[in-house]
Scaffold this motif. Structure first.
Motif, PDB file in Angstrom:
ATOM      1  N   SER A 121       0.847  -1.188   0.000  1.00  0.00           N
ATOM      2  CA  SER A 121       0.000   0.000   0.000  1.00  0.00           C
ATOM      3  C   SER A 121       0.888   1.245   0.000  1.00  0.00           C
ATOM      4  N   ILE A 122       0.271   2.384  -0.320  1.00  0.00           N
ATOM      5  CA  ILE A 122       1.016   3.640  -0.418  1.00  0.00           C
ATOM      6  C   ILE A 122       0.251   4.743   0.316  1.00  0.00           C
ATOM      7  N   LEU A 123       0.975   5.554   1.079  1.00  0.00           N
ATOM      8  CA  LEU A 123       0.433   6.805   1.607  1.00  0.00           C
ATOM      9  C   LEU A 123       1.036   7.951   0.810  1.00  0.00           C
ATOM     10  N   LYS A 124       0.175   8.804   0.277  1.00  0.00           N
ATOM     11  CA  LYS A 124       0.630   9.930  -0.527  1.00  0.00           C
ATOM     12  C   LYS A 124       0.208  11.230   0.140  1.00  0.00           C
ATOM     13  N   TYR A 125       1.162  12.147   0.284  1.00  0.00           N
ATOM     14  CA  TYR A 125       0.906  13.443   0.901  1.00  0.00           C
ATOM     15  C   TYR A 125       1.113  14.540  -0.137  1.00  0.00           C
ATOM     16  N   SER A 126       0.206  15.505  -0.129  1.00  0.00           N
ATOM     17  CA  SER A 126       0.350  16.668  -1.003  1.00  0.00           C
ATOM     18  C   SER A 126      -0.040  17.909  -0.214  1.00  0.00           C
ATOM     19  N   LEU A 127       0.829  18.894  -0.236  1.00  0.00           N
ATOM     20  CA  LEU A 127       0.633  20.097   0.564  1.00  0.00           C
ATOM     21  C   LEU A 127       0.563  21.322  -0.333  1.00  0.00           C
ATOM     22  N   LYS A 128      -0.466  22.162  -0.096  1.00  0.00           N
ATOM     23  CA  LYS A 128      -0.629  23.401  -0.850  1.00  0.00           C
ATOM     24  C   LYS A 128      -0.713  24.578   0.115  1.00  0.00           C
ATOM     25  N   PRO A 149       5.814   4.274   0.809  1.00  0.00           N
ATOM     26  CA  PRO A 149       5.386   2.886   0.613  1.00  0.00           C
ATOM     27  C   PRO A 149       5.156   2.204   1.960  1.00  0.00           C
ATOM     28  N   LEU A 150       4.122   1.363   2.008  1.00  0.00           N
ATOM     29  CA  LEU A 150       3.809   0.612   3.220  1.00  0.00           C
ATOM     30  C   LEU A 150       3.992  -0.867   2.927  1.00  0.00           C
ATOM     31  N   ASN A 151       4.859  -1.512   3.659  1.00  0.00           N
ATOM     32  CA  ASN A 151       5.049  -2.946   3.503  1.00  0.00           C
ATOM     33  C   ASN A 151       3.955  -3.680   4.271  1.00  0.00           C
ATOM     34  N   THR A 152       4.139  -4.926   4.573  1.00  0.00           N
ATOM     35  CA  THR A 152       3.102  -5.701   5.261  1.00  0.00           C
ATOM     36  C   THR A 152       2.752  -5.040   6.588  1.00  0.00           C
ATOM     37  N   ILE A 153       1.484  -4.729   6.769  1.00  0.00           N
ATOM     38  CA  ILE A 153       1.021  -4.081   7.991  1.00  0.00           C
ATOM     39  C   ILE A 153      -0.231  -4.778   8.484  1.00  0.00           C
ATOM     40  N   SER A 154      -0.508  -4.608   9.775  1.00  0.00           N
ATOM     41  CA  SER A 154      -1.652  -5.270  10.401  1.00  0.00           C
ATOM     42  C   SER A 154      -2.940  -4.554  10.044  1.00  0.00           C
ATOM     43  N   LYS A 155      -4.053  -5.112  10.514  1.00  0.00           N
ATOM     44  CA  LYS A 155      -5.368  -4.576  10.151  1.00  0.00           C
ATOM     45  C   LYS A 155      -5.527  -3.118  10.572  1.00  0.00           C
ATOM     46  N   ASP A 156      -5.014  -2.774  11.731  1.00  0.00           N
ATOM     47  CA  ASP A 156      -5.114  -1.400  12.224  1.00  0.00           C
ATOM     48  C   ASP A 156      -3.729  -0.936  12.656  1.00  0.00           C
ATOM     49  N   THR A 157      -3.332   0.196  12.161  1.00  0.00           N
ATOM     50  CA  THR A 157      -1.985   0.665  12.437  1.00  0.00           C
ATOM     51  C   THR A 157      -1.932   2.184  12.357  1.00  0.00           C
ATOM     52  N   ILE A 158      -0.870   2.751  12.909  1.00  0.00           N
ATOM     53  CA  ILE A 158      -0.622   4.190  12.850  1.00  0.00           C
ATOM     54  C   ILE A 158       0.677   4.409  12.094  1.00  0.00           C
ATOM     55  N   ILE A 159       0.625   5.214  11.051  1.00  0.00           N
ATOM     56  CA  ILE A 159       1.807   5.537  10.255  1.00  0.00           C
ATOM     57  C   ILE A 159       2.254   6.955  10.605  1.00  0.00           C
ATOM     58  N   VAL A 160       3.528   7.076  10.959  1.00  0.00           N
ATOM     59  CA  VAL A 160       4.095   8.372  11.321  1.00  0.00           C
ATOM     60  C   VAL A 160       5.042   8.827  10.217  1.00  0.00           C
ATOM     61  N   LEU A 165      -3.586  20.115   3.332  1.00  0.00           N
ATOM     62  CA  LEU A 165      -2.888  18.835   3.269  1.00  0.00           C
ATOM     63  C   LEU A 165      -3.840  17.749   2.784  1.00  0.00           C
ATOM     64  N   ASP A 166      -3.465  17.065   1.706  1.00  0.00           N
ATOM     65  CA  ASP A 166      -4.195  15.894   1.225  1.00  0.00           C
ATOM     66  C   ASP A 166      -3.415  14.645   1.616  1.00  0.00           C
ATOM     67  N   VAL A 167      -4.116  13.707   2.265  1.00  0.00           N
ATOM     68  CA  VAL A 167      -3.525  12.418   2.608  1.00  0.00           C
ATOM     69  C   VAL A 167      -4.327  11.346   1.888  1.00  0.00           C
ATOM     70  N   GLN A 168      -3.638  10.541   1.071  1.00  0.00           N
ATOM     71  CA  GLN A 168      -4.307   9.485   0.309  1.00  0.00           C
ATOM     72  C   GLN A 168      -3.716   8.122   0.672  1.00  0.00           C
ATOM     73  N   LEU A 169      -4.612   7.175   0.936  1.00  0.00           N
ATOM     74  CA  LEU A 169      -4.215   5.786   1.118  1.00  0.00           C
ATOM     75  C   LEU A 169      -4.588   5.032  -0.158  1.00  0.00           C
ATOM     76  N   ILE A 170      -3.576   4.524  -0.848  1.00  0.00           N
ATOM     77  CA  ILE A 170      -3.786   3.837  -2.130  1.00  0.00           C
ATOM     78  C   ILE A 170      -3.475   2.351  -1.927  1.00  0.00           C
ATOM     79  N   THR A 171      -4.496   1.507  -2.151  1.00  0.00           N
ATOM     80  CA  THR A 171      -4.344   0.064  -1.942  1.00  0.00           C
ATOM     81  C   THR A 171      -5.123  -0.690  -3.010  1.00  0.00           C
TER      82      THR A 171
END
Length: 680
Positions: free
Chosen positions: A220-227, A240-251, A273-279
């Motif tokens: 999965s991917i977290l994408k950040y865009s700031l204007k 990029p997010l490697n193998t992660i559990s069902k619920d997690t916090i990404i810093v 700030l736009d935060v997108q989780l792409i999976t």
């Protein structure tokens, strides 16, 4: 407590009309039309229950308008029911129901199944209903509501404001992809942004994103865009997010070069700030605005914003209108904030509970600094600790990202005389620790009506006092004595004034009938006199870190019988229906606002019995000219340090008199006019 406390804050918040800001990119259905019945009803959660005879209502809705219109009000159960069809776009997605506020407790059922119970009348709550919702056909949503007393819920009594019942804030059904930025973490956005260090050259920032997956995921991917405020992209990052559990916090960390600060009313600049989780081809997106600021409290200089002294000229408000009670619309909230903006206030105390999402958003945009608090108010039962902790978590996590908020209020007028073992003291210490655990960037405060030092004092970072010298006993001038003595004897305490004010009824214009503080005649000119004297005292004492007029608007207190109108606290600068700005409103506008002001005071005292009178004008103009019955009387310069000009020894004619004030300052062409009648 240190004499000088420096804090660093970054906060986030965006708002759309009648919806939580983080829902704007999700499939959304507003649930507004309901069936309603007041009283205890059995089996109303059953999908086949017959509600044909129930009342049709539109949410936001309250069933407690009798609190405003009568003495006392219904405190008990009611039911709401509605049906809806899920949108086709929600198929194969995760589905949620979010209530922004239900007074005071709610048990929610979908298609006959209990989803959950929420206790607390002012914060949002959100449930996932993916496994209960029907993708085709009608779904039945039922909510059992009660505003009955509960000594395990704060506030434990309604001595200071009404505990309205009903679904009085918006309700939304929405969906997300199966992999989502979670909306169920205390009904927050799931995104928390913090500035860890700010210099003129850069702002170091941390973003914590709460994610929820149906199954363990990889790639999965977290994408950040700031204007910036001009919609120019200033930063982009993909994580990029490697193998992660069902619920997690990404810093994640990133920097903003040459940050533009959120600078109160001077420049409330916000980034987006736009935060997108792409999976697996799906995208879940949360878009928010944020502002960066630093602030401090100095024991002698008061409030410091972005390293410069910044005066907190504040007002307080409840969330209710005479016409609709607490079930206010976005238009009502916008109107309130426009009045707060017009008067020139730089700060706002949101009393005594969490307010609507929209209010915080408007404060962000206007640059009004906010004191936000939980309803731990007045009395306590020793059984409310669990609910107080819950409501504080909801307050902070749901509003963590608003740039306007600078302080969390933990209690108002809570009294204890039993030492540090008393339940209220123990609870306050717990709340203070919890607030700092959840939010390391803001201070805590409390509002006392007791002595400078008592059992409840010294726990929160800041302290403020509710003082009504000249209204509830003593003289108005005693405010100066109390402030100076307190500052001298307790230099370690940073002093704020959380409430000050006086009642004023616009229909009462005979000062000789003054019957304060609990009588039935509150002349408007006494309220004005109180504020004139008090503000003259406060404006020259910068060590007071913030001052808050009680109140911006009249509000209801069921059972009160004061000031000539039952069930009403008359201390507002604007009437309960928002139709009339009292004289004191214009006094503060002349002192706080940068807009030109010219206003004839005591205008509603329009039937006079003596020919000789004085004419008082509130203005921030250099000089003004008085005309009486089209005759020029005199031009007078502004010499008052509280922006009052008084024309003395003015003679009225018998019968009708036209009083006119015209600006003699060429830079401002203003005039004001009233008509008074002289009777023998």
């Amino acid at each position: 407590m240190k004499k000088y406390i420096l804090l660093l804050i970054l906060s986030v918040g965006i708002g759309l009309h009648a919806q939580a800001p983080f829902l704007q990119h999700r499939n959304l259905i507003k649930i507004e039309n309901w069936k309603f019945l007041k009283g205890v009803t059995n089996d109303a959660e059953n999908p086949i229950f017959d509600d044909v005879q129930w009342q049709n209502v539109k949410v936001p809705h309250t069933y407690s308008m009798d609190a405003i219109n009568d003495i006392g009000y219904y405190k008990g159960e009611a039911w709401y029911r509605t049906t809806f069809e899920a949108a086709a776009s929600m198929n194969e997605q995760r589905t949620y129901i979010r209530f922004e506020g239900v007074g005071q407790e709610a048990t929610v059922y979908l298609n006959g199944k209990k989803i959950g119970t929420h206790i607390g009348g002012y914060s949002a709550f959100c449930y996932e209903i993916t496994n209960l919702i029907k993708s085709k056909g009608q779904n039945v949503l039922a909510v059992n509501v009660t505003n009955a007393p509960n000594f395990k819920r704060i506030p434990v009594d309604d001595a200071l404001f009404n505990h309205y019942g009903g679904i009085y804030r918006p309700v939304q059904l929405f969906s997300t992809p199966k992999s989502a930025i979670t909306p169920t973490y205390f009904a927050s956005s799931g995104v928390f942004v913090e500035a860890t260090k700010v210099t003129p050259d850069k702002a170091q920032m941390e973003v914590r994103t709460h994610l929820s997956f149906i199954d363990n995921q990889s790639n999965s991917i977290l994408k950040y865009s700031l204007k910036n405020a001009e919609n120019k992209v200033v930063f982009e990052k993909t994580k990029p997010l490697n193998t992660i559990s069902k619920d997690t916090i990404i810093v994640s960390q990133f920097e903003i070069a040459k940050p533009i600060l959120w600078n109160g009313r001077i420049n409330p600049h916000q980034y987006t700030l736009d935060v997108q989780l792409i999976t697996d081809g799906s995208v879940d997106k949360v878009s928010q605005k944020f502002g960066i600021k630093t602030f401090a409290i100095d024991g002698d200089k008061g409030f410091i914003l972005n390293n410069k002294e910044y005066r907190l000229n504040g007002v307080s408000k409840h969330q209710e209108w005479e016409q609709v009670g607490p079930a206010v619309s976005d238009e009502n909230l916008v109107a309130d904030m426009e009045l707060i903006d017009e008067i020139g206030a730089t700060s706002l105390r949101l009393s005594h509970y969490q307010h609507s999402d929209k209010t915080y958003e408007l404060a962000d945009k206007k640059g009004v600094l906010v004191w936000s608090e939980i309803p731990f108010v007045h009395d306590w039962s020793s059984r409310e600790a669990g609910n107080a902790n819950q409501q504080l978590k909801e307050l902070i996590l749901q509003n963590y990202n608003h740039p306007s908020i600078f302080v969390w209020g933990l209690w108002n007028e809570v009294r204890s005389w039993n030492g540090d073992k008393a339940p209220a003291v123990v609870l306050t210490k717990e709340l203070n620790q919890l607030a700092h655990k959840l939010d390391k960037t803001r201070m805590t405060t409390s509002a006392s009506d007791r002595d400078m030092v008592d059992d409840m004092g010294g726990i929160t970072d800041l302290q403020a006092w509710n003082k009504y010298f000249g209204w509830y006993g003593n003289s108005i001038e005693e405010m100066a004595t109390w402030l100076d003595k307190s500052h001298l004897e307790h230099p370690e305490i940073k002093i704020g004034l959380s409430e000050y004010g006086a009642g004023g009824n616009i229909n009462h214009q005979d000062i000789t009938k003054l019957d304060k503080p609990k009588g039935n005649y509150f002349p408007e000119m006494e309220q004005s006199r109180y504020h004139e004297i008090t503000w003259k005292i406060l404006k020259d004492r910068p060590f007071v870190w913030g001052t808050f007029v009680w109140n911006m608007f009249d509000f209801s207190v069921a059972g009160w019988n004061r000031g000539g109108i039952k069930n009403l606290n008359h201390k507002g600068l604007v009437t309960f229906d928002r139709k009339t700005k009292k004289d004191a409103f214009y006094f503060y506008k002349a002192n706080w606002s940068k807009a030109p002001v010219l206003y004839i005071a005591e205008r509603r005292n329009n039937v006079r019995t003596t020919a000789m009178t004085s004419i008082k004008v509130y203005t921030n103009l250099i000089k003004v000219t008085l005309y009486v019955n089209n005759k020029k009387i005199k031009t007078q310069k502004l010499e008052s340090d509280i922006n009052v000009i008084t024309f003395d020894a003015i003679t009225l004619n018998k019968g009708k008199n036209e009083i006119k004030i015209i600006s003699a300052d060429k830079s401002s062409k203003l005039e004001d006019e009233v008509k008074w009648e002289l009777k023998n």
